[in-house]
Scaffold this active site. Structure first.
Site, PDB file in Angstrom:
ATOM      1  N   VAL A  22     -13.880 -39.324   8.115  1.00 45.38           N
ATOM      2  CA  VAL A  22     -13.636 -40.731   8.480  1.00 45.38           C
ATOM      3  C   VAL A  22     -14.959 -41.479   8.573  1.00 45.38           C
ATOM      4  O   VAL A  22     -15.119 -42.590   8.053  1.00 45.38           O
ATOM      5  CB  VAL A  22     -12.863 -40.823   9.821  1.00 45.38           C
ATOM      6  N   LYS A  25     -16.474 -42.001   5.058  1.00 44.93           N
ATOM      7  CA  LYS A  25     -15.674 -42.953   4.278  1.00 44.93           C
ATOM      8  C   LYS A  25     -15.878 -44.368   4.820  1.00 44.93           C
ATOM      9  O   LYS A  25     -15.850 -45.332   4.061  1.00 44.93           O
ATOM     10  CB  LYS A  25     -14.185 -42.579   4.340  1.00 44.93           C
ATOM     11  N   GLU A 140     -21.667 -28.171   7.248  1.00 45.33           N
ATOM     12  CA  GLU A 140     -22.533 -28.327   6.070  1.00 45.33           C
ATOM     13  C   GLU A 140     -22.092 -29.519   5.222  1.00 45.33           C
ATOM     14  O   GLU A 140     -20.917 -29.634   4.867  1.00 45.33           O
ATOM     15  CB  GLU A 140     -22.469 -27.059   5.205  1.00 45.33           C
ATOM     16  N   ASN A 149     -20.795 -32.143  -9.429  1.00 46.36           N
ATOM     17  CA  ASN A 149     -19.544 -31.699  -8.809  1.00 46.36           C
ATOM     18  C   ASN A 149     -18.603 -31.098  -9.857  1.00 46.36           C
ATOM     19  O   ASN A 149     -17.986 -30.064  -9.624  1.00 46.36           O
ATOM     20  CB  ASN A 149     -18.878 -32.885  -8.112  1.00 46.36           C
TER      21      ASN A 149
END
Ligand code: 0O2
Ligand code: 0O2
Length: 264
Positions: A22, A25, A140, A149
């Protein structure tokens, strides 16, 4: 530890992952609200599966009663960036925070792993407030570009398939693919300003368009159906090819009309 105990053991980690997701974001949202470029593209998070936690404890010889102190990635947050130089900006955003304490950082972007893995890791101490009081845990962050990614998730699934023993010829190809992905990142960096401008333009345009749409709805609800349709037709004409100044003019016109109707 029995299964039920693992469930209880993992509760603060689940809480931490939810909170950290949260928080990160929200940073992205804040940039967007300020109409600024966000170095954060998207955020995901997970708590390590018990099976993979046990496997890792076994691999590193970590006694089960030391897992909380010695395993840093039971709570993991992944932050994806569009461009390589965003990674340093995200790390800076983490360094100044008062709600977490950075223990150390691992820069696998500049010090690429022999597998080809690139990512920036930040290990933190984080306080979660549980029903039975505060609890400090390790977590982490993995900060990486979209290309890094893509590579890491693909390689991770191959590792799963080959149970950590990827055949040498595939390892060589993977390393080559990792370097190609990094090369792509560097090329994208060279046209970053161009891309950012295009994204900005898109955001500005969609902002004006949704503003016009809201005003058309206001006209409709005031019973000015013919005027509303006229503006809708004008907007439809501009949506695809219209310039920002044309959309702005249309917005000004509709606002003026609404003011006029309010006065009458
Ligand atoms: P929004 O409005 O789409 O940004 P979650 O519990 O869903 O918050 P979780 O379970 O950790 O997060 O991870 P998940 O569900 O895999 O993905 C988290 C967020 O990242 C989701 O958005 C996805 O849409 C977004 N995401 C995943 N992969 C990509 C990708 O390749 N590109 C982009 N741009 N976004 C991706 P949210 O948070 O649900 O909301
Ligand atoms: P999972 O499944 O991702 O949760 P290591 O020495 O590399 O075995 P260590 O000492 O815990 O692991 O630290 P490191 O190197 O920082 O790695 C922690 C995490 O980084 C790993 O978690 C992976 O998520 C990611 N990672 C590190 N190296 C690689 C790699 O070569 N390829 C991919 N795809 N990911 C990597 P885990 O424990 O593997 O588990």
């Amino acid at each position: 530890m029995a299964i039920q105990n693992w469930k209880t053991f993992l509760l603060p980690y689940e809480q931490a992952v939810e909170e950290l997701k949260v928080k990160l974001k929200s940073l992205r949202k804040e940039y967007r609200k300020r109409n600024e470029y966000s170095p954060i593209e998207f955020v995901t998070g997970r708590v390590k599966e018990v099976s993979s936690l046990l496997e890792k404890a076994n691999k590193f010889g970590i006694p089960l009663d030391r897992v909380a102190q010695e395993m840093e990635d039971i709570a993991g947050i992944r932050i994806m960036c569009q461009f390589v130089d965003d990674i340093d900006k995200v790390v800076e955003l983490l360094r100044v925070r008062k709600d977490m304490q950075i223990l150390y950082e691992k820069d696998y972007v500049r010090n690429v792993k022999s597998s080809g893995y690139r990512s920036y890791h930040v290990i933190i101490k984080y306080l979660v407030n549980m029903a039975d009081g505060p609890k400090e845990i390790l977590a982490e962050f993995q900060i990486r570009t979209l290309a890094m990614n893509f590579w890491a998730t693909t390689e991770h699934s191959l590792n799963y398939k080959y149970k950590q023993h990827i055949p040498d010829e595939i390892k060589i190809k993977l390393k080559r693919a990792a370097d190609a992905a990094f090369n792509l990142d560097e090329q994208m960096l060279e046209i970053k300003d161009e891309i950012k401008d295009a994204q900005k333009l898109f955001e500005v345009k969609s902002d004006i368009i949704s503003n016009i749409m809201n005003n058309i709805l206001t006209l409709m609800s005031a019973g000015k159906v013919a005027e509303a349709s006229r503006y809708q037709v004008a907007l439809n004409r501009l949506i695809e090819e219209g310039e920002v100044y044309e959309l702005s003019n249309l917005l000004k016109m509709i606002k003026k009309d609404i003011e006029k109707y309010k006065e009458n």
